[in-house]
Structure formats: C-alpha cells, structure tokens
Design a protein around this motif. Structure first.
Motif, PDB file in Angstrom:
ATOM      1  N   PRO B  72       0.815  -1.224   0.000  1.00 24.81           N
ATOM      2  CA  PRO B  72       0.000   0.000   0.000  1.00 24.81           C
ATOM      3  C   PRO B  72       0.848   1.273   0.000  1.00 24.81           C
ATOM      4  O   PRO B  72       0.473   2.261  -0.643  1.00 24.81           O
ATOM      5  CB  PRO B  72      -0.814  -0.104   1.293  1.00 24.81           C
ATOM      6  N   ALA B  73       1.989   1.249   0.709  1.00 26.07           N
ATOM      7  CA  ALA B  73       2.861   2.426   0.743  1.00 26.07           C
ATOM      8  C   ALA B  73       3.394   2.729  -0.656  1.00 26.07           C
ATOM      9  O   ALA B  73       3.449   3.885  -1.094  1.00 26.07           O
ATOM     10  CB  ALA B  73       4.025   2.204   1.713  1.00 26.07           C
ATOM     11  N   ILE B  74       3.776   1.682  -1.380  1.00 24.87           N
ATOM     12  CA  ILE B  74       4.320   1.863  -2.726  1.00 24.87           C
ATOM     13  C   ILE B  74       3.215   2.285  -3.700  1.00 24.87           C
ATOM     14  O   ILE B  74       3.406   3.172  -4.528  1.00 24.87           O
ATOM     15  CB  ILE B  74       4.988   0.549  -3.198  1.00 24.87           C
ATOM     16  N   LEU B  75       2.048   1.666  -3.569  1.00 25.83           N
ATOM     17  CA  LEU B  75       0.947   1.992  -4.478  1.00 25.83           C
ATOM     18  C   LEU B  75       0.445   3.422  -4.242  1.00 25.83           C
ATOM     19  O   LEU B  75       0.018   4.090  -5.194  1.00 25.83           O
ATOM     20  CB  LEU B  75      -0.203   0.989  -4.313  1.00 25.83           C
ATOM     21  N   ALA B  76       0.525   3.902  -2.990  1.00 28.88           N
ATOM     22  CA  ALA B  76       0.114   5.285  -2.711  1.00 28.88           C
ATOM     23  C   ALA B  76       1.026   6.264  -3.452  1.00 28.88           C
ATOM     24  O   ALA B  76       0.552   7.249  -4.041  1.00 28.88           O
ATOM     25  CB  ALA B  76       0.153   5.554  -1.207  1.00 28.88           C
ATOM     26  N   VAL B  77       2.344   5.977  -3.451  1.00 29.10           N
ATOM     27  CA  VAL B  77       3.290   6.834  -4.162  1.00 29.10           C
ATOM     28  C   VAL B  77       3.041   6.736  -5.669  1.00 29.10           C
ATOM     29  O   VAL B  77       2.983   7.752  -6.378  1.00 29.10           O
ATOM     30  CB  VAL B  77       4.752   6.427  -3.837  1.00 29.10           C
ATOM     31  N   LEU B  78       2.860   5.528  -6.152  1.00 27.69           N
ATOM     32  CA  LEU B  78       2.640   5.300  -7.588  1.00 27.69           C
ATOM     33  C   LEU B  78       1.367   5.999  -8.052  1.00 27.69           C
ATOM     34  O   LEU B  78       1.327   6.616  -9.131  1.00 27.69           O
ATOM     35  CB  LEU B  78       2.551   3.794  -7.856  1.00 27.69           C
ATOM     36  N   ASP B  79       0.318   5.950  -7.233  1.00 28.38           N
ATOM     37  CA  ASP B  79      -0.960   6.600  -7.553  1.00 28.38           C
ATOM     38  C   ASP B  79      -0.780   8.112  -7.723  1.00 28.38           C
ATOM     39  O   ASP B  79      -1.232   8.693  -8.715  1.00 28.38           O
ATOM     40  CB  ASP B  79      -1.954   6.300  -6.418  1.00 28.38           C
ATOM     41  N   ARG B  80      -0.074   8.757  -6.758  1.00 22.46           N
ATOM     42  CA  ARG B  80       0.151  10.198  -6.848  1.00 22.46           C
ATOM     43  C   ARG B  80       0.980  10.539  -8.088  1.00 22.46           C
ATOM     44  O   ARG B  80       0.723  11.537  -8.763  1.00 22.46           O
ATOM     45  CB  ARG B  80       0.865  10.716  -5.599  1.00 22.46           C
ATOM     46  N   LYS B  81       1.992   9.710  -8.371  1.00 18.75           N
ATOM     47  CA  LYS B  81       2.849   9.974  -9.522  1.00 18.75           C
ATOM     48  C   LYS B  81       2.058   9.836 -10.820  1.00 18.75           C
ATOM     49  O   LYS B  81       2.180  10.671 -11.731  1.00 18.75           O
ATOM     50  CB  LYS B  81       4.032   8.987  -9.509  1.00 18.75           C
ATOM     51  N   LEU B  82       1.233   8.788 -10.927  1.00 19.84           N
ATOM     52  CA  LEU B  82       0.452   8.569 -12.144  1.00 19.84           C
ATOM     53  C   LEU B  82      -0.536   9.718 -12.371  1.00 19.84           C
ATOM     54  O   LEU B  82      -0.698  10.180 -13.501  1.00 19.84           O
ATOM     55  CB  LEU B  82      -0.312   7.240 -12.047  1.00 19.84           C
ATOM     56  N   ARG B  83      -1.200  10.204 -11.305  1.00 26.52           N
ATOM     57  CA  ARG B  83      -2.121  11.334 -11.438  1.00 26.52           C
ATOM     58  C   ARG B  83      -1.391  12.570 -11.952  1.00 26.52           C
ATOM     59  O   ARG B  83      -1.897  13.289 -12.808  1.00 26.52           O
ATOM     60  CB  ARG B  83      -2.739  11.688 -10.069  1.00 26.52           C
ATOM     61  N   ALA B  84      -0.174  12.789 -11.399  1.00 24.93           N
ATOM     62  CA  ALA B  84       0.603  13.960 -11.809  1.00 24.93           C
ATOM     63  C   ALA B  84       1.003  13.853 -13.283  1.00 24.93           C
ATOM     64  O   ALA B  84       0.931  14.825 -14.037  1.00 24.93           O
ATOM     65  CB  ALA B  84       1.850  14.105 -10.924  1.00 24.93           C
ATOM     66  N   VAL B  85       1.400  12.650 -13.704  1.00 27.52           N
ATOM     67  CA  VAL B  85       1.802  12.445 -15.096  1.00 27.52           C
ATOM     68  C   VAL B  85       0.601  12.644 -16.014  1.00 27.52           C
ATOM     69  O   VAL B  85       0.683  13.317 -17.045  1.00 27.52           O
ATOM     70  CB  VAL B  85       2.410  11.031 -15.294  1.00 27.52           C
ATOM     71  N   LEU B  86      -0.563  12.102 -15.629  1.00 26.99           N
ATOM     72  CA  LEU B  86      -1.768  12.220 -16.450  1.00 26.99           C
ATOM     73  C   LEU B  86      -2.262  13.662 -16.515  1.00 26.99           C
ATOM     74  O   LEU B  86      -2.840  14.090 -17.508  1.00 26.99           O
ATOM     75  CB  LEU B  86      -2.871  11.294 -15.914  1.00 26.99           C
ATOM     76  N   ASN B  87      -2.008  14.430 -15.450  1.00 30.13           N
ATOM     77  CA  ASN B  87      -2.381  15.845 -15.437  1.00 30.13           C
ATOM     78  C   ASN B  87      -1.349  16.713 -16.144  1.00 30.13           C
ATOM     79  O   ASN B  87      -1.530  17.926 -16.254  1.00 30.13           O
ATOM     80  CB  ASN B  87      -2.517  16.354 -13.987  1.00 30.13           C
ATOM     81  N   GLY B  88      -0.259  16.098 -16.570  1.00 29.05           N
ATOM     82  CA  GLY B  88       0.777  16.841 -17.270  1.00 29.05           C
ATOM     83  C   GLY B  88       1.671  17.649 -16.356  1.00 29.05           C
ATOM     84  O   GLY B  88       2.474  18.452 -16.812  1.00 29.05           O
ATOM     85  N   SER B  89       1.546  17.432 -15.037  1.00 29.29           N
ATOM     86  CA  SER B  89       2.338  18.212 -14.093  1.00 29.29           C
ATOM     87  C   SER B  89       3.499  17.424 -13.495  1.00 29.29           C
ATOM     88  O   SER B  89       4.274  17.958 -12.708  1.00 29.29           O
ATOM     89  CB  SER B  89       1.455  18.723 -12.945  1.00 29.29           C
ATOM     90  N   GLY B  90       3.619  16.152 -13.864  1.00 32.08           N
ATOM     91  CA  GLY B  90       4.713  15.358 -13.310  1.00 32.08           C
ATOM     92  C   GLY B  90       5.684  14.957 -14.409  1.00 32.08           C
ATOM     93  O   GLY B  90       5.279  14.422 -15.429  1.00 32.08           O
ATOM     94  N   ARG B  91       6.947  15.285 -14.177  1.00 28.02           N
ATOM     95  CA  ARG B  91       7.957  14.857 -15.144  1.00 28.02           C
ATOM     96  C   ARG B  91       8.427  13.458 -14.801  1.00 28.02           C
ATOM     97  O   ARG B  91       8.541  13.111 -13.627  1.00 28.02           O
ATOM     98  CB  ARG B  91       9.164  15.793 -15.099  1.00 28.02           C
ATOM     99  N   GLN B  92       8.694  12.688 -15.795  1.00 28.71           N
ATOM    100  CA  GLN B  92       9.298  11.378 -15.556  1.00 28.71           C
ATOM    101  C   GLN B  92      10.800  11.540 -15.598  1.00 28.71           C
ATOM    102  O   GLN B  92      11.537  10.687 -15.265  1.00 28.71           O
ATOM    103  CB  GLN B  92       8.892  10.354 -16.608  1.00 28.71           C
TER     104      GLN B  92
END
Lengths: 92, 92
Positions: B72-92
């Motif tokens: 769950p700790a890892i998926l929580a981080v992954l979830d926030r990162k994926l939302r940011a990427v989909l919103n165009g605000s997260g750089r990979q």
C-alpha cells in the motif's frame, strides 16, 4: 508447492533488486547525499542483511540472492552518506 | 531449519518495510512527485506483488506479510505519480 514458484521468486528478485541500482549509481556518480536519509539506510541495510541470512537458513535461494545482490548497492549509498556526515558536509 | 528463523524473517520485515513509509508519507503530505521515478515504482510494485504471491505459495509468512504491508505504501506513491503524469504536471 514448495519448489514450484522458484521462477516467481527470481522474477520478483529481478524487479525489486533492479529498482535500487539507479539510486546507487546516482549517488556514486554525483556524490550528493543531502537528500539521503541516514537512519533509513541504516535500518534498510540491517533489514536486507537479515533477509539474506533468513534465505540462507531456510535455503530459500530466490530470497537469499535477491538480498545478497541488493546489499552492495545499499552499502555503497550508506558508505557515501556516512563519509559526508563524518566530514560535516552531509545533513541528516 | 525450516521454521526456526521465523523471528529473523519478521525482524527483517519490520526493518525493510518501515524504510518505505517515510517516502509514502512525504509524497502523500506534499503531493510532490517530480523526483519520483515512474518506471522504478512500476517495476517495484510488480516485484513486491510477486514476492507477496511467492510468500503465499510457499506459505512463507514473513515474506508474505513483509510484502503485503509494504505494497500500500508503494501503491500510494505510484498513484500520486500517475495522477501527476496524467495531469501533465509530473515529469518522468
């Protein structure tokens, strides 16, 4: 059921172990350790060492190898962080 | 030799699992994910899921619980990162 999922263990080992090497390479290359948490890496080194011993005692080779291979990457980061702290240039 | 090191497994589990929660708490609290590597967290989520299944199939409960609790700790981080990427605000 005890030997069947060996491939699953080794596959998981490749995935989790390979996740740690980019951090180690970045730390070795840049020698920047301010963002590294010393207590976290100390706990993590002890935990990975414990898992390696656990795998050895249970003769669970995917668990053993996953942790033995990961350990040098973690110790390399810990080594750089400790040097920085001892030199007074690394913040915890 | 097969059941003796259970305490070693659970001790190692506490050490390695607790290492991941500070990152998850930081990511949830700040919602900042630029420094998070999306490919690394995807690989790591798959690997930890694989280890949980491996522990289940081998009835190796320290391995099972260590990975189930970490997931769950890892998926929580992954979830926030994926939302940011989909919103165009997260750089990979």
């Amino acid at each position: 059921m005890s030997d069947a999922p060996q491939w699953l263990g080794y596959g998981s080992a490749v995935l989790t172990t390979s996740s740690f090497f980019p951090q180690a390479l970045k730390t070795i290359r840049t020698n920047k350790t301010e963002a590294i948490s010393l207590p976290m890496y100390v706990l993590f080194s002890l935990g990975v060492s414990g898992w390696a011993l656990y795998g050895l005692l249970r003769q669970d080779w995917p668990v053993f190898w996953a942790n033995v291979v990961t350990l040098p990457a973690i110790l390399a980061v810990l080594d750089r962080k400790l040097r920085a702290v001892l030199n007074g240039s690394g913040r915890q």
